[in-house]
Design a protein around this motif. Sequence first.
Motif, PDB file in Angstrom:
ATOM      1  N   LYS A 250     -13.633 -13.189   1.035  1.00  0.00           N
ATOM      2  CA  LYS A 250     -13.416 -12.788  -0.188  1.00  0.00           C
ATOM      3  C   LYS A 250     -13.729 -11.257  -0.205  1.00  0.00           C
ATOM      4  O   LYS A 250     -13.226 -10.839  -1.187  1.00  0.00           O
ATOM      5  CB  LYS A 250     -14.521 -13.617  -0.967  1.00  0.00           C
ATOM      6  CG  LYS A 250     -14.001 -14.803  -1.289  1.00  0.00           C
ATOM      7  CD  LYS A 250     -15.224 -15.682  -2.190  1.00  0.00           C
ATOM      8  CE  LYS A 250     -14.781 -17.250  -2.346  1.00  0.00           C
ATOM      9  NZ  LYS A 250     -15.801 -18.097  -3.174  1.00  0.00           N
ATOM     10  N   THR A 251     -14.493 -10.803   0.606  1.00  0.00           N
ATOM     11  CA  THR A 251     -14.704  -9.309   0.396  1.00  0.00           C
ATOM     12  C   THR A 251     -13.871  -8.476   1.105  1.00  0.00           C
ATOM     13  O   THR A 251     -13.633  -7.398   0.532  1.00  0.00           O
ATOM     14  CB  THR A 251     -16.271  -9.343   0.898  1.00  0.00           C
ATOM     15  OG1 THR A 251     -17.265 -10.331   0.309  1.00  0.00           O
ATOM     16  CG2 THR A 251     -16.648  -7.856   0.498  1.00  0.00           C
ATOM     17  N   MET A 252     -13.534  -8.767   2.300  1.00  0.00           N
ATOM     18  CA  MET A 252     -12.614  -7.956   3.329  1.00  0.00           C
ATOM     19  C   MET A 252     -11.311  -7.643   2.296  1.00  0.00           C
ATOM     20  O   MET A 252     -10.656  -8.781   2.251  1.00  0.00           O
ATOM     21  CB  MET A 252     -12.366  -8.626   4.444  1.00  0.00           C
ATOM     22  CG  MET A 252     -11.686  -7.552   5.330  1.00  0.00           C
ATOM     23  SD  MET A 252     -12.028  -8.144   7.164  1.00  0.00           S
ATOM     24  CE  MET A 252     -13.589  -7.589   7.584  1.00  0.00           C
ATOM     25  N   ARG A 253     -10.911  -6.198   2.288  1.00  0.00           N
ATOM     26  CA  ARG A 253      -9.845  -5.948   1.502  1.00  0.00           C
ATOM     27  C   ARG A 253      -8.475  -5.839   2.699  1.00  0.00           C
ATOM     28  O   ARG A 253      -8.571  -5.115   3.552  1.00  0.00           O
ATOM     29  CB  ARG A 253     -10.026  -4.670   0.668  1.00  0.00           C
ATOM     30  CG  ARG A 253     -11.035  -4.949   0.028  1.00  0.00           C
ATOM     31  CD  ARG A 253     -11.821  -3.591  -0.432  1.00  0.00           C
ATOM     32  NE  ARG A 253     -11.931  -2.711   0.749  1.00  0.00           N
ATOM     33  CZ  ARG A 253     -12.467  -1.378   0.572  1.00  0.00           C
ATOM     34  NH1 ARG A 253     -12.525  -0.854  -0.367  1.00  0.00           N
ATOM     35  NH2 ARG A 253     -12.659  -0.730   1.867  1.00  0.00           N
ATOM     36  N   LEU A 254      -7.407  -6.385   2.148  1.00  0.00           N
ATOM     37  CA  LEU A 254      -6.037  -6.307   2.851  1.00  0.00           C
ATOM     38  C   LEU A 254      -5.573  -5.139   3.071  1.00  0.00           C
ATOM     39  O   LEU A 254      -5.207  -4.543   4.165  1.00  0.00           O
ATOM     40  CB  LEU A 254      -5.069  -7.276   2.103  1.00  0.00           C
ATOM     41  CG  LEU A 254      -5.115  -8.719   2.510  1.00  0.00           C
ATOM     42  CD1 LEU A 254      -4.150  -9.560   1.490  1.00  0.00           C
ATOM     43  CD2 LEU A 254      -4.670  -9.090   4.079  1.00  0.00           C
ATOM     44  N   THR A 255      -5.471  -4.361   1.867  1.00  0.00           N
ATOM     45  CA  THR A 255      -5.293  -2.818   2.183  1.00  0.00           C
ATOM     46  C   THR A 255      -5.999  -1.792   2.745  1.00  0.00           C
ATOM     47  O   THR A 255      -5.632  -1.412   3.860  1.00  0.00           O
ATOM     48  CB  THR A 255      -4.589  -2.478   0.631  1.00  0.00           C
ATOM     49  OG1 THR A 255      -3.559  -3.363   0.327  1.00  0.00           O
ATOM     50  CG2 THR A 255      -3.903  -1.182   0.846  1.00  0.00           C
ATOM     51  N   GLU A 256      -7.219  -1.619   2.116  1.00  0.00           N
ATOM     52  CA  GLU A 256      -8.430  -0.723   2.461  1.00  0.00           C
ATOM     53  C   GLU A 256      -8.584  -0.901   3.893  1.00  0.00           C
ATOM     54  O   GLU A 256      -8.948  -0.204   4.688  1.00  0.00           O
ATOM     55  CB  GLU A 256      -9.103  -0.552   1.650  1.00  0.00           C
ATOM     56  CG  GLU A 256      -8.812   0.006   0.319  1.00  0.00           C
ATOM     57  CD  GLU A 256      -8.254  -1.059  -0.991  1.00  0.00           C
ATOM     58  OE1 GLU A 256      -8.262  -2.264  -0.329  1.00  0.00           O
ATOM     59  OE2 GLU A 256      -8.208  -0.683  -1.865  1.00  0.00           O
ATOM     60  N   ASP A 257      -9.164  -2.450   4.104  1.00  0.00           N
ATOM     61  CA  ASP A 257      -9.632  -2.624   5.357  1.00  0.00           C
ATOM     62  C   ASP A 257      -8.855  -2.849   6.479  1.00  0.00           C
ATOM     63  O   ASP A 257      -8.790  -2.529   7.666  1.00  0.00           O
ATOM     64  CB  ASP A 257     -10.743  -3.806   5.059  1.00  0.00           C
ATOM     65  CG  ASP A 257     -11.878  -3.375   4.444  1.00  0.00           C
ATOM     66  OD1 ASP A 257     -12.257  -2.412   4.393  1.00  0.00           O
ATOM     67  OD2 ASP A 257     -12.332  -4.303   3.444  1.00  0.00           O
ATOM     68  N   LEU A 258      -7.606  -3.772   6.166  1.00  0.00           N
ATOM     69  CA  LEU A 258      -6.692  -4.416   7.165  1.00  0.00           C
ATOM     70  C   LEU A 258      -5.523  -3.658   7.391  1.00  0.00           C
ATOM     71  O   LEU A 258      -4.645  -3.904   7.975  1.00  0.00           O
ATOM     72  CB  LEU A 258      -6.597  -5.840   7.138  1.00  0.00           C
ATOM     73  CG  LEU A 258      -7.896  -6.527   7.030  1.00  0.00           C
ATOM     74  CD1 LEU A 258      -7.662  -8.048   6.772  1.00  0.00           C
ATOM     75  CD2 LEU A 258      -8.715  -6.238   8.371  1.00  0.00           C
ATOM     76  N   LYS A 259      -5.296  -2.446   6.389  1.00  0.00           N
ATOM     77  CA  LYS A 259      -4.000  -1.706   6.438  1.00  0.00           C
ATOM     78  C   LYS A 259      -2.624  -2.285   6.081  1.00  0.00           C
ATOM     79  O   LYS A 259      -1.808  -2.011   6.836  1.00  0.00           O
ATOM     80  CB  LYS A 259      -3.892  -0.958   7.662  1.00  0.00           C
ATOM     81  CG  LYS A 259      -5.208   0.061   7.892  1.00  0.00           C
ATOM     82  CD  LYS A 259      -6.302  -0.642   8.954  1.00  0.00           C
ATOM     83  CE  LYS A 259      -7.451  -0.002   9.033  1.00  0.00           C
ATOM     84  NZ  LYS A 259      -8.345  -0.606   9.709  1.00  0.00           N
TER      85      LYS A 259
END
Length: 523
Positions: A250-259
């Motif tokens: 829920k917390t890990m962001r697709l765009t900012e964290d995983l590019k």
Amino acid sequence: MIAFSLKKIRLSFILVVLMALLSQHVLADGEKKFPAKPNIIFIFSDDHAYQAISAYGGKLMQTPNIDRIAKEGALFANALVTNSICGPSRATLLTGKYSHMNGYKRNDRTKFDTGQVLLSKAMQQNGYQTAWIGKMHLNSLPIGFDYWNVLPGQGHYYNPDFISQPSDTTRYTGYVSDLITRFSINWLDKRDNSKPFFLIVGHKATHREWLPDLQDLGAFDAKDFPLPATFYDDYKGRSAALTQDMTIDKTMRLTEDLKVNVNYEKNPIYKRFTPEQKKVFKAYYDKISQDFEARKLSGKALIEWKYQRYLKDYLSVAKSLDRNIGTLLDYLDKSGLAKNTVVIYASDQGFYLGEHGWFDKRFIYEESLKTPFVIRYPGVIKPGTKVNELMSNIDWAPTVIDIAGGKVPAVMQGTSFLPLVAGSKTARTPWRKEAYYHYYEFPEPHSVHPHFGIRTGRYKLAYFYQGADSWELYDLEKDPSELKNIYGTKGTEKLTADLKVNLKNLMTAYKDTEALKILESIK
């Protein structure tokens, strides 16, 4: 004339012997002698998990250069932190004190009090030339350092700014780990050779959002990582664990964290890139984004895809970190400094790599409480030494001062661990049998309730407050993953009572009056 010459020779010999004896630092029991003022390098990374270090038995990747320090020196299997968060850990390194004593409890806008007794000042007073290069992250400029060149705040992975004396800010082209290493070696080349040196190399890696160096893009793409056994933890019986906000799901962001599907024109991180850097970086992550869109993932498949991408980026950043540590070690060898230079590698705390479904740190649980710590001291620490005793980051500053032959300031709350690794037998006991922990930052950014606790060789007792209001007790021998909270279960009454007494004693010893008031209020 001959007799006079012989007298001169004898006198010179006696003086040489006396100087040699004076230049030795001797343990109280007389078992070990070693140079009083070796050079000292403290390499300090950010959020680097011991699970990602092969010397610690990690299977995720190989870290040959960190491993080399451990093989040629000592590895601490139970190096603990007092408050598992970045800025406070750095404040503890500099002060040898708990957060409530050094005034830096949270990662916020608090300005670190540089007027207090500091490791850097103590080293200067002991005749050392001092420097801090890289990440500091304490909302204040370095004090007690003859030279510094530091990242403002968190810093950037690509083309970062550095602040140097007298507060001049300069942007450099390149990858941050490479630049920090280059600046460190440049300072070593130009230092005052008449003095021993103490250098802190503060790496940004492996902090979120994990932007790998161009040469490391895709370094782990061929590998499929197994899910940690606790990845789908349901947090039963652990209310604070249940209400946190630090899951990969829920917390890990697709765009900012995983590019995934990054807007390279609007995101300020990527505006720092040169056109050449951006071309290579974007080409790699565009393929990742296209693959993600084609899969149309949901549910567990989506969570596990995020986990794989997280590890691939995190470990790629760690690969550059280890490579740069190797570059520095090679420099010490080639320059002849290695034989009289103590090298320490540590992270500011542990980190979750999917255990309990999490990333980040903060909790008193093992993955964030324990931090990697290896030390090489040629001629003093026997290669391949492993230390199982509990060691705390309040011990780091006293140990560095002790290695330097100085007197540890009375205000420091830690103890030098040098006797544990320097071959002394009688000095090994008594040693710390339990460690105290206190975390404060709540509710932002990850909703981890503040808590304090005690860790012994086998057990852990913690109390979560400000809404969680609950005790947790773990038998680490039977339950190393800390899945079963046995607080209040039949047969643990005496154990719990004893641990509470010991916990209160630690609070009293470390002068944590805030925690004592809370403890008294819940009886």
